[in-house]
Design an enzyme around this catalytic site. Structure first.
Site, PDB file in Angstrom:
ATOM      1  N   GLY A  91      37.258  43.451  -8.591  1.00  0.00           N
ATOM      2  CA  GLY A  91      35.054  43.350  -7.845  1.00  0.00           C
ATOM      3  C   GLY A  91      35.321  45.170  -7.796  1.00  0.00           C
ATOM      4  O   GLY A  91      34.366  45.287  -8.411  1.00  0.00           O
ATOM      5  N   ASN A 171      33.138  43.644   4.769  1.00  0.00           N
ATOM      6  CA  ASN A 171      34.128  43.750   4.661  1.00  0.00           C
ATOM      7  C   ASN A 171      35.025  43.612   5.682  1.00  0.00           C
ATOM      8  O   ASN A 171      36.475  42.694   6.124  1.00  0.00           O
ATOM      9  CB  ASN A 171      35.031  43.818   3.279  1.00  0.00           C
ATOM     10  CG  ASN A 171      35.056  44.600   3.498  1.00  0.00           C
ATOM     11  OD1 ASN A 171      33.715  45.150   3.651  1.00  0.00           O
ATOM     12  ND2 ASN A 171      35.549  45.659   2.836  1.00  0.00           N
ATOM     13  N   GLN A 205      33.338  39.247  -0.342  1.00  0.00           N
ATOM     14  CA  GLN A 205      34.158  38.633   0.173  1.00  0.00           C
ATOM     15  C   GLN A 205      32.886  37.037   0.955  1.00  0.00           C
ATOM     16  O   GLN A 205      33.827  36.525   1.949  1.00  0.00           O
ATOM     17  CB  GLN A 205      33.582  39.461   2.001  1.00  0.00           C
ATOM     18  CG  GLN A 205      34.397  40.201   2.091  1.00  0.00           C
ATOM     19  CD  GLN A 205      35.744  39.901   2.374  1.00  0.00           C
ATOM     20  OE1 GLN A 205      36.156  39.365   2.200  1.00  0.00           O
ATOM     21  NE2 GLN A 205      37.004  40.999   1.796  1.00  0.00           N
ATOM     22  N   GLY A 226      38.602  37.909  -7.544  1.00  0.00           N
ATOM     23  CA  GLY A 226      39.631  36.535  -7.646  1.00  0.00           C
ATOM     24  C   GLY A 226      40.146  36.798  -6.427  1.00  0.00           C
ATOM     25  O   GLY A 226      40.576  35.368  -6.032  1.00  0.00           O
ATOM     26  N   CYS A 352      41.552  48.788   2.113  1.00  0.00           N
ATOM     27  CA  CYS A 352      41.451  49.846   0.975  1.00  0.00           C
ATOM     28  C   CYS A 352      41.055  51.452   1.438  1.00  0.00           C
ATOM     29  O   CYS A 352      41.759  52.091   1.261  1.00  0.00           O
ATOM     30  CB  CYS A 352      40.412  49.791   0.096  1.00  0.00           C
ATOM     31  SG  CYS A 352      39.733  48.616  -0.566  1.00  0.00           S
TER      32      CYS A 352
END
Lengths: 410, 391
Positions: A91, A171, A205, A226, A352
């Site tokens: 992504g 997200n 998402q 993925g 993240c």
């Protein structure tokens, strides 16, 4: 100890599996468990189609065919044409390619971009990079539900606006953005000015959870990853509309139709294709089961913690797989660890940013006070989540939250 | 039909141990390495283990290893990342005429965008860059020199230590694309004295989709991928854990077996060359005769149509290529052969044969038989047995 020896009782692996069965993995927005069929497809690709797809011989052609089939599966999931699918390493690469690629290809046409404060760090960081590169970036606010107002987007568009980038599903809180409205604003702006202006949608998402149709969405570019829908990590895609040019992020051998150089990650791409096929099935079945699981979780939390506050929308604008709550007075980071020690896996925000101590930029943008932000927990589900996991999580949550709140009050 | 793969420079088969490690990682350790809980910590540990193994293979410190999606991304990051981080020092790049497309393409793009001025060094007839030529090309505003360790098309190994010394004396960072070398010959970043080194897993029995850029401590880079703070702010994006695990396993195995692998590859390659030169006339080995990869042979058959040769070999079950896989399909002689000054009558009849771990003497003999026969037919002469020149 003799009981642990092989043959004399359940081996260590069996004990581990037994333990895992009592667990609840509710961190599917961070990453999902690769589906067994995906893992099998990846491993099979390494055994069979190990050639370089660019090679002209039989093994190269076999690898190329495997990549082609995966491209068709991803395109089918998204209602796109296979030629519109560019495989990436994930992504973040897809988003970086879209934003920097458009900026580089059309910078003579305009140097203004629009995005929102609750976007993923990949978008915000790429936008900051564009700023250093001479672009002006308007960062729109989000409301208390984490939503962008299409009218605000419309108002922010200028004759020199080249790029708009918004996520389909947030997200951290699961707000489903009114992307159709935003796309209409961009389209009308483009028609009115006669100048290039592109909409990129970060659908990382959303894919595999909600029906996502590239054609219907009206986006010019769309990013996906993925590992967010039971595919492998290290592979994603950028979907690019017809006639949309961009400067590739990776120069070299000219793979992916010159749009992304580098030998194709055949096993990863095959895994992504398999995940796309599975996701197409889930999406076709509709989100009602997932929504019901989320409903069970939300109701259970409300029942046990009347003061807990659900973040983001609680209607059809809520994604079916994410529910974030503020538990007033709860130290969130400590809670994540305490829950993890009891086999319940959740997060404070996006993975993240969890390694950084900074409070979530998303929740701050939604107007939460820093104290509230630190008391937030995100529960995220997937079509593979079982009801049992919800119940386990609720049962474990109750004492842990009570205990930690009591400790925090002292 | 017998099937013989002789295109190991394009991609190697994934070793079963590597595939199994990846299988395990996907089934058991599939967490997001950035997650603070157990699933995340276990995945983080796998990534750290792999980092150490890759570092060990090339004599670097683990923190100097930045995982990428492959060699192309590593090359792009090395060049664009260094240029952008050193904008204040200048914008001059130096590279060579025989580099991989990932290096030349990046330099071309940066030049076209007005961000860089690029000097492309010539090479000798073997494909080597002369250190004196490099010394003359480096300027006060040179921000990076990039020369590959081993050439993918013709197999020549560059005098990297000498080239890097030239740069070090002038305080110019040096990058080497070691994609073809790592895992095939001993490579040590300290002994080479390089600041940046690119490698790719699928060239040494690891998976496609994983590579690394080794970045000497203290060398600053602007990331290519912006976003989360992964890879010490040098490469954003959730780590591709399975492929990274595969890369680590491949590195671990390569480090142990490097010597034996080199000996096996050399024996097979030399058997191939002996056979070819013994049975076919008007054939030439391109690249350096001795300073070359042990598994690598690039041959030119004068007056033979290379495309036809490849096609016939493919029909005989032999997988090989004209040059690099990336340039395959291009009808004109490759940029590498042009840089070496290979005459068209030779360049047109070129084939790259690269051997690997599974290659056997029988494979080699079969390829030699097929080559001798096919070349003879294509030259319009008699089948190989009758046309044998040097028995």
């Amino acid at each position: 100890m003799r009981g642990l020896r092989a043959g004399a009782g359940p081996g260590l692996t069996a004990v581990k599996q037994l333990k895992r069965r009592t667990e609840a993995y509710l961190d599917n927005a961070a990453t999902t468990r690769p589906h067994a069929a995906v893992v099998a497809a990846v491993v099979e690709a390494m055994r069979g189609a190990f050639g370089n797809p660019s090679s002209p011989h039989a093994l190269g052609l076999e690898a190329e065919r495997a990549v082609k089939a995966a491209r068709e599966a991803v395109a089918a999931l998204l209602g796109a044409h296979p030629d519109q699918v560019v495989f990436t390493s994930g992504g973040t690469e897809a988003i970086n390619t879209a934003l920097k690629g458009i900026a580089a290809a059309y910078r003579r046409e305009g140097r203004h971009a629009v995005t929102a404060a609750a976007e993923h760090p990949a978008t915000l960081a790429a936008m900051r990079h564009l700023e250093e590169d001479g672009f002006e970036v308007t960062v729109l606010p989000v409301d208390g539900q984490g939503l962008v107002d299409p009218a605000a987007v419309r108002a922010a568009l200028r004759p020199d606006t080249l790029l708009a980038s918004f996520m389909l599903v947030n997200n951290e809180v699961g707000s489903v953005q009114p992307v159709a409205g935003i796309a209409a604003a961009v389209r009308e702006h483009r028609q009115a000015t006669g100048r290039p202006c592109f909409l990129h949608v970060d659908a990382v998402q959303a894919v595999g959870r909600l029906p996502v149709s590239f054609a219907q969405l009206g986006a010019d570019l769309l990013s996906l990853s993925g590992h967010k829908f039971h595919g492998p990590k290290g592979v994603g895609a950028l979907v690019v509309g017809e006639g949309v040019r961009f400067r590739p992020l990776l120069a070299g051998g000219g793979q992916e139709g010159g749009r992304r150089s580098g030998t194709e990650n055949v096993p990863g791409i095959v895994g992504l294709g398999k995940a796309a096929k599975l996701a197409a099935g889930w999406v076709a079945a509709g989100p009602s089961e997932l929504r019901a699981l989320r409903g069970r979780l939300v109701a259970g939390i409300r029942e046990r913690f009347p003061d807990a506050r659900l973040l983001g929308p609680d209607d059809e604008r809520a994604a079916p797989h994410i529910a974030s709550f503020v538990f007033p007075g709860l130290p969130g980071e400590v809670a994540v660890r305490a829950l993890g020690a009891r086999g319940v896996y959740v997060s404070t925000g996006s993975a993240c940013s969890t390694r950084k101590p900074d409070p979530s930029h998303v929740l701050l943008a939604m107007g939460l006070a820093p104290g509230e932000v630190r008391s937030a927990l995100r529960f995220s589900l997937s079509p593979m989540t079982e009801e049992r996991e919800i119940d386990t999580a609720l049962a474990v949550l109750e004492p842990v939250v009570a205990e930690l709140r009591a400790l925090a009050r002292r | 039909m017998r099937v013989v793969y002789m295109d190991y420079a394009a991609s190697t088969p994934v070793r079963p141990e590597v595939a199994e490690a990846m299988n395990q990682a996907m089934l058991e350790t599939w967490g997001n390495p950035s997650s603070p809980h157990r699933f995340g910590r276990e995945a983080r540990k796998l990534v750290d283990d792999a980092r150490r193994k890759v570092a060990d293979l090339v004599g670097a410190a683990p923190r100097e290893v930045v995982f990428t999606s492959g060699g192309t991304e590593a090359d792009n990051l090395a060049i664009a990342g260094t240029l952008l981080a050193r904008r204040d020092r200048g914008r001059h790049l130096v590279t060579s005429a025989v580099e991989h497309h990932a290096v030349l393409g990046t330099c071309e793009y940066l030049a076209r965008a007005g961000l860089a001025e690029v000097t492309i060094l010539p090479v000798d007839a073997y494909g080597r860059v002369d250190p004196d030529t490099l010394a003359a090309a480096v300027r006060p505003d040179t921000v990076l020199v990039s020369v590959m360790l081993a050439n993918n098309e013709v197999g020549t190994i560059q005098p990297i230590a000498e080239l890097a010394r030239v740069c070090r004396e002038r305080e110019v960072p040096f990058h080497t694309d070691a994609v073809q070398a790592v895992g095939t010959i001993p490579v040590n970043v300290r002994e080479l004295g390089v600041d940046l080194l690119s490698l790719a897993a699928h060239k040494f029995y690891g998976p496609q989709g994983a590579g690394a850029l080794v970045v000497r401590r203290g060398h600053r880079l602007e990331p290519l991928l912006h976003g989360g703070s992964h890879e010490r702010q040098r490469r954003a994006g959730t780590e591709g854990v399975p492929a990274i695990v595969g890369l680590g396993k491949a590195a671990e195995l390569a480090a142990v077996e490097l010597e034996a692998y080199g000996a096996h590859a050399r024996a097979m390659r030399d058997r191939l060359l002996d056979g070819v030169f013994g049975r076919i006339a008007d054939v030439r080995l391109n690249g350096h005769p001795t300073s070359r990869l042990p598994n690598h042979a690039h041959l030119s058959f004068r007056g033979v149509d290379g495309e036809a040769l490849l096609l016939k070999l493919d029909l005989l079950g032999i997988a090989c290529s004209a040059g690099s896989a990336c340039a395959a399909g291009a009808p004109e002689p490759s940029h590498v052969l042009r840089a070496l000054g290979v005459e068209p009558e030779w360049a047109g009849g070129s084939v790259r044969l690269t051997v690997g771990r599974p290659t056997t003497a029988e494979d080699v003999d079969y390829v030699v038989d097929c080559l001798a026969d096919t070349v003879a037919r294509l030259r319009g002469g008699l089948p190989a047995a009758a046309g044998r020149v040097r028995p």
